[in-house]
Structures are given as C-alpha cells and as structure tokens.
Design a protein around this motif. Sequence first.
Motif, PDB file in Angstrom:
ATOM      1  N   GLY A 137       8.345 -14.186   8.029  1.00  0.00           N
ATOM      2  CA  GLY A 137       7.931 -13.879   9.386  1.00  0.00           C
ATOM      3  C   GLY A 137       6.668 -13.036   9.434  1.00  0.00           C
ATOM      4  N   PRO A 138       6.064 -12.953  10.599  1.00  0.00           N
ATOM      5  CA  PRO A 138       4.828 -12.184  10.743  1.00  0.00           C
ATOM      6  C   PRO A 138       5.074 -10.697  10.520  1.00  0.00           C
ATOM      7  CG  PRO A 138       5.630 -12.906  12.883  1.00  0.00           C
ATOM      8  CD  PRO A 138       6.497 -13.557  11.860  1.00  0.00           C
ATOM      9  N   CYS A 139       4.168 -10.080   9.777  1.00  0.00           N
ATOM     10  CA  CYS A 139       4.309  -8.656   9.473  1.00  0.00           C
ATOM     11  C   CYS A 139       2.969  -8.110   9.010  1.00  0.00           C
ATOM     12  CB  CYS A 139       5.370  -8.435   8.402  1.00  0.00           C
ATOM     13  SG  CYS A 139       5.055  -9.305   6.869  1.00  0.00           S
ATOM     14  N   ARG A 140       2.915  -6.778   8.852  1.00  0.00           N
ATOM     15  CA  ARG A 140       1.775  -6.109   8.239  1.00  0.00           C
ATOM     16  C   ARG A 140       2.263  -5.431   6.969  1.00  0.00           C
ATOM     17  NH1 ARG A 140       0.597  -4.302  13.697  1.00  0.00           N
ATOM     18  NH2 ARG A 140       1.512  -2.315  13.111  1.00  0.00           N
ATOM     19  N   PHE A 141       1.414  -5.418   5.940  1.00  0.00           N
ATOM     20  CA  PHE A 141       1.760  -4.866   4.627  1.00  0.00           C
ATOM     21  C   PHE A 141       0.597  -3.960   4.241  1.00  0.00           C
ATOM     22  CE2 PHE A 141       2.110  -6.043  -0.130  1.00  0.00           C
ATOM     23  CZ  PHE A 141       3.013  -5.023  -0.383  1.00  0.00           C
ATOM     24  N   GLN A 142       0.856  -2.649   4.076  1.00  0.00           N
ATOM     25  CA  GLN A 142      -0.256  -1.744   3.812  1.00  0.00           C
ATOM     26  C   GLN A 142       0.167  -0.533   2.977  1.00  0.00           C
ATOM     27  OE1 GLN A 142       0.168   0.242   8.238  1.00  0.00           O
ATOM     28  NE2 GLN A 142      -1.697  -0.818   7.771  1.00  0.00           N
ATOM     29  N   LEU A 143      -0.837   0.046   2.306  1.00  0.00           N
ATOM     30  CA  LEU A 143      -0.690   1.336   1.644  1.00  0.00           C
ATOM     31  C   LEU A 143      -0.923   2.412   2.689  1.00  0.00           C
ATOM     32  CD1 LEU A 143      -2.818   0.968  -1.620  1.00  0.00           C
ATOM     33  CD2 LEU A 143      -0.347   1.236  -1.481  1.00  0.00           C
ATOM     34  N   GLN A 144      -0.315   3.585   2.465  1.00  0.00           N
ATOM     35  CA  GLN A 144      -0.561   4.707   3.363  1.00  0.00           C
ATOM     36  C   GLN A 144      -0.870   5.949   2.552  1.00  0.00           C
ATOM     37  OE1 GLN A 144       2.964   4.775   5.917  1.00  0.00           O
ATOM     38  NE2 GLN A 144       1.688   3.885   7.503  1.00  0.00           N
ATOM     39  N   ASP A 145      -1.642   6.851   3.147  1.00  0.00           N
ATOM     40  CA  ASP A 145      -1.856   8.144   2.509  1.00  0.00           C
ATOM     41  C   ASP A 145      -0.726   9.081   2.938  1.00  0.00           C
ATOM     42  OD1 ASP A 145      -2.473   8.822   5.115  1.00  0.00           O
ATOM     43  OD2 ASP A 145      -4.634   8.932   4.775  1.00  0.00           O
ATOM     44  N   LEU A 146      -0.733  10.307   2.429  1.00  0.00           N
ATOM     45  CA  LEU A 146       0.387  11.217   2.712  1.00  0.00           C
ATOM     46  C   LEU A 146       0.563  11.557   4.189  1.00  0.00           C
ATOM     47  CD1 LEU A 146       0.329  13.539  -0.416  1.00  0.00           C
ATOM     48  CD2 LEU A 146       1.962  11.753   0.174  1.00  0.00           C
ATOM     49  N   PRO A 147      -0.512  11.663   4.992  1.00  0.00           N
ATOM     50  CA  PRO A 147      -0.278  11.855   6.428  1.00  0.00           C
ATOM     51  C   PRO A 147       0.276  10.610   7.129  1.00  0.00           C
ATOM     52  CG  PRO A 147      -2.448  12.673   5.815  1.00  0.00           C
ATOM     53  CD  PRO A 147      -1.915  11.927   4.636  1.00  0.00           C
ATOM     54  N   GLY A 148       0.276   9.463   6.439  1.00  0.00           N
ATOM     55  CA  GLY A 148       0.824   8.247   7.034  1.00  0.00           C
ATOM     56  C   GLY A 148      -0.199   7.307   7.635  1.00  0.00           C
ATOM     57  N   ASN A 149      -1.476   7.488   7.277  1.00  0.00           N
ATOM     58  CA  ASN A 149      -2.524   6.594   7.779  1.00  0.00           C
ATOM     59  C   ASN A 149      -2.744   5.453   6.798  1.00  0.00           C
ATOM     60  OD1 ASN A 149      -3.107   8.393   9.974  1.00  0.00           O
ATOM     61  ND2 ASN A 149      -4.164   9.694   8.509  1.00  0.00           N
ATOM     62  N   ALA A 150      -3.160   4.304   7.307  1.00  0.00           N
ATOM     63  CA  ALA A 150      -3.451   3.156   6.447  1.00  0.00           C
ATOM     64  C   ALA A 150      -4.558   3.527   5.472  1.00  0.00           C
ATOM     65  CB  ALA A 150      -3.863   1.964   7.298  1.00  0.00           C
ATOM     66  N   SER A 151      -4.393   3.106   4.222  1.00  0.00           N
ATOM     67  CA  SER A 151      -5.327   3.512   3.170  1.00  0.00           C
ATOM     68  C   SER A 151      -5.529   2.363   2.197  1.00  0.00           C
ATOM     69  CB  SER A 151      -4.743   4.721   2.432  1.00  0.00           C
ATOM     70  OG  SER A 151      -5.512   5.037   1.307  1.00  0.00           O
ATOM     71  N   SER A 152      -6.594   2.451   1.409  1.00  0.00           N
ATOM     72  CA  SER A 152      -6.822   1.478   0.341  1.00  0.00           C
ATOM     73  C   SER A 152      -6.746   2.150  -1.022  1.00  0.00           C
ATOM     74  CB  SER A 152      -8.182   0.794   0.512  1.00  0.00           C
ATOM     75  OG  SER A 152      -9.210   1.756   0.494  1.00  0.00           O
ATOM     76  N   LEU A 153      -6.410   3.448  -1.044  1.00  0.00           N
ATOM     77  CA  LEU A 153      -6.343   4.197  -2.292  1.00  0.00           C
ATOM     78  C   LEU A 153      -4.921   4.226  -2.828  1.00  0.00           C
ATOM     79  CD1 LEU A 153      -8.588   7.250  -1.360  1.00  0.00           C
ATOM     80  CD2 LEU A 153      -9.230   5.212  -2.660  1.00  0.00           C
ATOM     81  N   VAL A 154      -4.778   4.005  -4.127  1.00  0.00           N
ATOM     82  CA  VAL A 154      -3.482   4.118  -4.783  1.00  0.00           C
ATOM     83  C   VAL A 154      -3.258   5.580  -5.120  1.00  0.00           C
ATOM     84  CG1 VAL A 154      -2.160   3.467  -6.815  1.00  0.00           C
ATOM     85  CG2 VAL A 154      -3.629   1.779  -5.704  1.00  0.00           C
ATOM     86  N   THR A 155      -2.231   6.169  -4.567  1.00  0.00           N
ATOM     87  CA  THR A 155      -1.925   7.575  -4.808  1.00  0.00           C
ATOM     88  C   THR A 155      -0.525   7.700  -5.406  1.00  0.00           C
ATOM     89  OG1 THR A 155      -1.055   7.804  -2.567  1.00  0.00           O
ATOM     90  CG2 THR A 155      -3.377   8.359  -2.900  1.00  0.00           C
ATOM     91  N   ASP A 156      -0.216   8.866  -5.923  1.00  0.00           N
ATOM     92  CA  ASP A 156       1.107   9.121  -6.463  1.00  0.00           C
ATOM     93  C   ASP A 156       1.716  10.267  -5.665  1.00  0.00           C
ATOM     94  OD1 ASP A 156       3.361   9.250  -7.957  1.00  0.00           O
ATOM     95  OD2 ASP A 156       2.419  10.009  -9.773  1.00  0.00           O
TER      96      ASP A 156
END
Length: 196
Positions: A151-170
């Motif tokens: 089904g339709p969805c969005r798939f994204q990484l997020q930073d610690l505040p919860g914003n969409a991000s492209s950085l891989v963090t731990d």
Amino acid sequence: MTLVEALVTMAVTGLIMTFLATTVQFCYRRYLTVGQRHDRQSQLLILSQRLGIELRRAPLASLAAHYPSGNPATGDLMLSLLTPTTADGGYQRNAQGALLYQAHLVYYRSNLGIFGVRVPLAAPSPLVRQQSPADMVSAALLPGARCWVKGPCRFQLQDLPGNASSLVTDPLLLRVTLEKEGPTEVPFTFVVDLPG
C-alpha cells in the motif's frame, strides 16, 4: 387483505430490509478496514524486526541512504547495507577467519509499498563498501524483490528531533507512514542501535 394493507406491509418490509442491508454493509466494510489495518501493522512489525536484525549484522561503513527525489520529506528512502549471510542463512569466512560479505540488501519504497531486494556480490569479500545511489536505483529494477509493506506509504530516516533526514546516525530512526484513503495517516517509527 386489502390493497392498502398489502402496500403498507410491502413498504414496512422494504424499510426493514433496507435497514438490515445497510447495517450488514457497514459491518462488512468495518471488518475489511480493521482486517487491512491489522495486516499492515503486522507487516510493519515484521519489517522492523527484519531491518533491525539486518542492520545489526551489517558493518556501519556499508550503510548508505539515498532519496531519488532529492527531498527526504517525500519519504522515498532507499537504504542499502551489506549482509554476511548467504542465501540459505549461513556464514562464510576466508582462510584468515575474516567474515565474507555476500550481498547488498536494498530496501526501498515504490508506489505499491516497501520492498527489499538482495543483490549478490560478484564474489564474497571481507571488504566493506557502500553501494552508490545509481546502484541502489538499479537494484530497485531487479526482479525478485519482496514486498514487506503493501500500500501507499512514506519511508524515511529521521534525526533525533524527529525531522526527515538523509544522514545515517546511531541510533538509526526509521519511520514508515501509512497513507490511507482520506486524511488519516498512521506513522510507525522504530529505532535500531547500529553495530560498532
């Protein structure tokens, strides 16, 4: 029985049948909606468990994130990582005892849901390398991809505040937002502690 009585009886029967049909139809639609929601939530849990296991096995240097649209907010994440497991779930080591990586796993969103595809390396290797964005896009075109969430969805990484991000963090925060008909969206966020 007069004609008037027959007409009144037919009208009352018609109203009762209409009420019953409407009630049955409403209950059936509700049953389907609840069943579909349950199925998608089950798919999300399976995806989070699967990705959690694979991310913990993968070397941190092999993780690569790419958004084909160039905008993380669109939720079209492609996530690539190396896996040491063979196609049958085993492991291989070289003569020096180093673990041999077998394939890149690419998870990506399409219009139909979230898919995962295994891209075997030309030869198992102890070297760790990231997949390029072009290789990830090419992997999404390969046959044999498995649908993890339908089904339709969005798939994204997020930073610690919860914003969409492209950085891989731990730790790694991944969010899947299920889009349903109408204004309601169901977000599902899971956190994975990365290796290393």
